[in-house]
Design an enzyme around this catalytic site. Structure first.
Site, PDB file in Angstrom:
ATOM      1  CE  LYS A 192      46.837 -57.265   6.966  1.00 28.47           C
ATOM      2  NZ  LYS A 192      48.007 -56.568   6.348  1.00 28.47           N
ATOM      3  CD  GLU A 195      50.081 -56.412   2.317  1.00 31.22           C
ATOM      4  OE1 GLU A 195      49.396 -55.852   3.197  1.00 31.22           O
ATOM      5  OE2 GLU A 195      49.602 -57.144   1.443  1.00 31.22           O
ATOM      6  N   GLY A 245      40.269 -49.860   3.231  1.00 26.28           N
ATOM      7  CA  GLY A 245      41.021 -50.322   2.061  1.00 26.28           C
ATOM      8  C   GLY A 245      40.165 -50.242   0.816  1.00 26.28           C
ATOM      9  CB  THR A 249      40.330 -55.805   0.064  1.00 28.82           C
ATOM     10  OG1 THR A 249      41.301 -55.765  -0.977  1.00 28.82           O
ATOM     11  CG2 THR A 249      40.839 -56.681   1.172  1.00 28.82           C
ATOM     12  N   GLY A 250      37.255 -55.011   0.547  1.00 28.18           N
ATOM     13  CA  GLY A 250      36.130 -54.783   1.465  1.00 28.18           C
ATOM     14  C   GLY A 250      35.005 -55.790   1.216  1.00 28.18           C
ATOM     15  CD  GLU A 267      37.201 -46.059   8.399  1.00 27.35           C
ATOM     16  OE1 GLU A 267      38.365 -45.798   8.097  1.00 27.35           O
ATOM     17  OE2 GLU A 267      36.761 -45.961   9.555  1.00 27.35           O
ATOM     18  CB  CYS A 301      40.218 -42.935   0.996  1.00 28.47           C
ATOM     19  SG  CYS A 301      40.205 -42.038   2.550  1.00 28.47           S
ATOM     20  CD  GLU A 401      40.192 -45.086  -4.612  1.00 28.38           C
ATOM     21  OE1 GLU A 401      40.200 -46.325  -4.567  1.00 28.38           O
ATOM     22  OE2 GLU A 401      40.114 -44.376  -3.604  1.00 28.38           O
TER      23      GLU A 401
HETATM   24  P1  NAD Z   1      43.738 -53.086  -0.062  1.00 28.40           P
HETATM   25  O1  NAD Z   1      42.291 -53.380   0.001  1.00 28.40           O
HETATM   26  O2  NAD Z   1      44.563 -53.797  -1.078  1.00 28.40           O
HETATM   27  O3  NAD Z   1      44.449 -53.417   1.336  1.00 28.40           O
HETATM   28  C1  NAD Z   1      44.002 -52.849   2.536  1.00 28.40           C
HETATM   29  C2  NAD Z   1      44.338 -53.772   3.688  1.00 28.40           C
HETATM   30  O4  NAD Z   1      43.595 -54.986   3.532  1.00 28.40           O
HETATM   31  C3  NAD Z   1      45.812 -54.180   3.777  1.00 28.40           C
HETATM   32  O5  NAD Z   1      46.195 -54.220   5.131  1.00 28.40           O
HETATM   33  C4  NAD Z   1      45.796 -55.581   3.197  1.00 28.40           C
HETATM   34  O6  NAD Z   1      46.854 -56.396   3.658  1.00 28.40           O
HETATM   35  C5  NAD Z   1      44.468 -56.098   3.698  1.00 28.40           C
HETATM   36  N1  NAD Z   1      43.903 -57.234   2.969  1.00 28.40           N
HETATM   37  C6  NAD Z   1      44.118 -57.598   1.677  1.00 28.40           C
HETATM   38  N2  NAD Z   1      43.404 -58.711   1.389  1.00 28.40           N
HETATM   39  C7  NAD Z   1      42.733 -59.051   2.503  1.00 28.40           C
HETATM   40  C8  NAD Z   1      41.812 -60.084   2.836  1.00 28.40           C
HETATM   41  N3  NAD Z   1      41.454 -61.014   1.942  1.00 28.40           N
HETATM   42  N4  NAD Z   1      41.287 -60.107   4.073  1.00 28.40           N
HETATM   43  C9  NAD Z   1      41.628 -59.170   4.981  1.00 28.40           C
HETATM   44  N5  NAD Z   1      42.492 -58.182   4.733  1.00 28.40           N
HETATM   45  C10 NAD Z   1      43.040 -58.109   3.514  1.00 28.40           C
HETATM   46  O7  NAD Z   1      43.840 -51.538  -0.201  1.00 28.40           O
HETATM   47  P2  NAD Z   1      45.156 -50.672  -0.369  1.00 28.40           P
HETATM   48  O8  NAD Z   1      45.588 -50.738  -1.777  1.00 28.40           O
HETATM   49  O9  NAD Z   1      46.132 -51.036   0.699  1.00 28.40           O
HETATM   50  O10 NAD Z   1      44.591 -49.213   0.005  1.00 28.40           O
HETATM   51  C11 NAD Z   1      44.069 -48.372  -0.929  1.00 28.40           C
HETATM   52  C12 NAD Z   1      42.560 -48.378  -0.856  1.00 28.40           C
HETATM   53  O11 NAD Z   1      42.130 -48.036   0.459  1.00 28.40           O
HETATM   54  C13 NAD Z   1      41.953 -47.313  -1.755  1.00 28.40           C
HETATM   55  O12 NAD Z   1      40.837 -47.831  -2.411  1.00 28.40           O
HETATM   56  C14 NAD Z   1      41.533 -46.218  -0.781  1.00 28.40           C
HETATM   57  O13 NAD Z   1      40.531 -45.386  -1.238  1.00 28.40           O
HETATM   58  C15 NAD Z   1      41.133 -47.004   0.408  1.00 28.40           C
HETATM   59  N6  NAD Z   1      41.177 -46.163   1.615  1.00 28.40           N
HETATM   60  C16 NAD Z   1      40.006 -45.771   2.199  1.00 28.40           C
HETATM   61  C17 NAD Z   1      40.010 -44.951   3.320  1.00 28.40           C
HETATM   62  C18 NAD Z   1      38.725 -44.488   3.973  1.00 28.40           C
HETATM   63  O14 NAD Z   1      38.774 -44.009   5.103  1.00 28.40           O
HETATM   64  N7  NAD Z   1      37.579 -44.577   3.327  1.00 28.40           N
HETATM   65  C19 NAD Z   1      41.230 -44.534   3.853  1.00 28.40           C
HETATM   66  C20 NAD Z   1      42.399 -44.941   3.240  1.00 28.40           C
HETATM   67  C21 NAD Z   1      42.360 -45.771   2.117  1.00 28.40           C
END
Ligand code: NAD
Length: 497
Positions: A192, A195, A245, A249-250, A267, A301, A401
């Site tokens: 997935k 969006e 992400g 959310t993680g 991650e 990230c 962050e």
């Molecule tokens: P986010 O957590 O809002 O979204 C990430 C993904 O999770 C999206 O595809 C989103 O649709 C999905 N998502 C949202 N709610 C969900 C749920 N309840 N269940 C399953 N999936 C869901 O993060 P973001 O704002 O898109 O990305 C930025 C974040 O990602 C930052 O904190 C960044 O540091 C982190 N990031 C980490 C790495 C890494 O490798 N460590 C790499 C890139 C980004």
């Protein structure tokens, strides 16, 4: 500039979009509409206007994709040799190289990043596919010495159906660093994308099928996190989740995974230190800092978002940084600007809120600070590159962050203080140090808590080096052979002779 690149950039500039973008999910080897018929707009962050529509999936589309991936797990895919899986990945690498310009322009339209950055990402994915193509038939277990009466071996088996959730900042590269090793290991997947940025992942799935991937092995469902993402990670047909992400959310994903005891790799975010010691070569170190925080407008990230600088060189370093930053140009990713837009108005507002809170708290802003008026930048979502002095280790600027072009500065005296400052947050993703003294660099590398440490060059290493975090930056490793083993389950077999 090649003829094709010029044509694509012209088309995108003239029409605001590109012809022939995918609009459906990719399930069972073909593009399909959502069961509900729902669609969502995709926006060009550089202009702030929608440039295409794409299917918006929900639990029903996820159900179809997981069923396709489960069926494919025991289909023709399971009978291919590892070398044959590698050949498909290698063909995909060649195909992507041939289509790199189109993928790059689409990535720029969708994510906002500069075209040169998108080209770097696509080149990295060409390499990632080739790396795991070569690794597919080298995934062997061990034989274990148990004495003359026994034979013990370990076997690496594919973990099964993988769910991958991808954020918007590196759409294609993040998707590929899950897809390529999972396919090399013999898994099937449901991915997935974010969006905000689904297109290049959908295009990669089509390209892998052109390269010979059997139907159902790789499925992509576009849609929101709350609908499609939540349904995917809660699905009982998933054997392993790779989530990239935010921490919040993680944590939700981790709770959902607990219900079915699903394997999980997280991650998450970072607040990574970049240390400049007094004996460093200041010119290259300052350029290192500029790249570490302003690439992709700081939406990384692993951005080097906290400069930790030794007091005796602080004034010179900050003067150089400020004049360098004030000369940088902002603009659409398809222009020749040096900093691109922020991916969404929501992210722009989050960045601004962090900086305005610091301003109100009395932090000194050395340069930048503020959203760029839309009329100044062609209507897109832009934030001025910013440098702010932090006030102690507890300052939210040090701890939180920001995920934008905002550099926080901490001034220290000596290595021990630099190490303490580097380790002072709940994140532990990457850390960098610039120094001519390699003993000092290695002391730092051993003492800092981080998944990867860069010495005298930030963001170095490529696909061959494992990548991941500790503590609130998550766990598990992508890339390298460790990334391949993330998609395997180890079986021990012992025979009594
Ligand atoms: P986010 O957590 O809002 O979204 C990430 C993904 O999770 C999206 O595809 C989103 O649709 C999905 N998502 C949202 N709610 C969900 C749920 N309840 N269940 C399953 N999936 C869901 O993060 P973001 O704002 O898109 O990305 C930025 C974040 O990602 C930052 O904190 C960044 O540091 C982190 N990031 C980490 C790495 C890494 O490798 N460590 C790499 C890139 C980004």
């Amino acid at each position: 500039m090649s003829f094709e690149r010029t044509e694509l950039v012209e088309e995108a500039r003239r029409s605001g979009t590109l012809a022939g973008l995918p609009s459906g999910h990719f399930i069972g080897g073909r593009f399909v509409a959502s069961v509900s018929g729902a669609e969502m707009d995709s926006f060009d962050p550089g202009s702030g206007v929608p440039f295409a529509k794409v299917a918006a999936g929900d639990a029903r589309d996820i159900g179809l994709a997981v069923a396709a991936a489960r069926a494919a797990l025991s289909g023709p895919w399971s009978r291919l040799t590892p070398a044959a899986r590698g050949e498909i990945l290698m063909r995909a690498s060649h195909l992507l190289r041939a289509q790199a310009e189109r993928f790059s322009v689409v990535e720029t339209l969708d994510s906002g990043k500069l075209l040169t950055e998108a080209e770097g990402d696509v080149g990295g994915v060409v390499r990632c596919l080739a790396y795991y193509a070569g690794a597919a038939d080298k995934l062997h277990g061990d034989s274990v010495p148990l004495g003359p009466d026994y034979l013990g071996v370990t076997i690496e088996e594919p973990v099964g159906v993988v769910a991958q959730i991808v954020p918007w900042n590196y759409p294609l590269s993040t998707a590929a660093r899950g897809i390529a090793p999972a396919l090399a290991a013999g898994c099937t997947l449901v991915v997935k994308p974010a969006e905000q940025t689904p297109f290049t992942t959908l295009m990669l799935a089509e390209l892998l099928h052109e390269a010979g991937l059997p139907e159902g092995v790789l499925n992509i469902v576009a849609g929101s996190g709350s609908e499609a993402g939540a349904a995917l990670v809660a699905h009982p047909g998933i054997d392993h989740i790779t989530f990239t992400g935010s921490v919040a959310t993680g944590q939700r994903v981790m709770r959902a995974a607990a219900d079915h005891v699903t394997r999980l790799q997280l991650e998450l975010g970072g607040k990574s230190p970049i240390v400049l010691m007094a004996d460093c070569e200041i010119g290259p170190a300052v350029e290192g800092v500029i790249g570490a925080i302003y690439e992709n407008a700081g939406q990384i990230c692993s951005a080097g978002s906290r400069l930790i600088v030794e007091d005796t060189i602080a004034e010179e370093v900050l003067d150089r940084l400020v004049s360098r930053v004030e000369a940088m140009t902002l603009g659409h990713g398809l222009s020749d600007a040096q900093i691109g837009p922020i991916n969404s108005p929501q992210q722009l507002a989050r960045i601004d809120a962090h900086v305005e809170r610091a301003r109100a708290a009395g932090n000194r802003i050395l340069t930048g600070g503020g959203v760029v008026a839309p009329e100044e930048c062609g209507g897109g979502w832009f934030y001025r590159p910013t440098i702010i002095l932090a006030d102690g280790l507890d300052d939210p600027l040090v701890q939180e962050e920001i995920f934008g072009p905002v550099l926080t500065v901490q001034i220290v005296s000596g290595l021990e203080e630099a190490i303490a400052a580097a380790n002072a947050t709940s994140y532990a993703l990457v850390a960098g140090i610039y120094t001519r003294d390699h003993a000092q660099a290695w002391r730092f590398a051993r003492a800092v808590d981080a998944g990867q440490v860069y010495i005298n060059e930030f963001f170095t290493g490529g696909v061959a080096m494992p990548f991941g975090g500790n503590r609130q930056s998550g766990f598990g490793r992508a890339k390298g052979m460790a990334g391949l083993r993330s998609y395997c389950k180890l079986k021990s077999v012992v025979a009594r002779l």
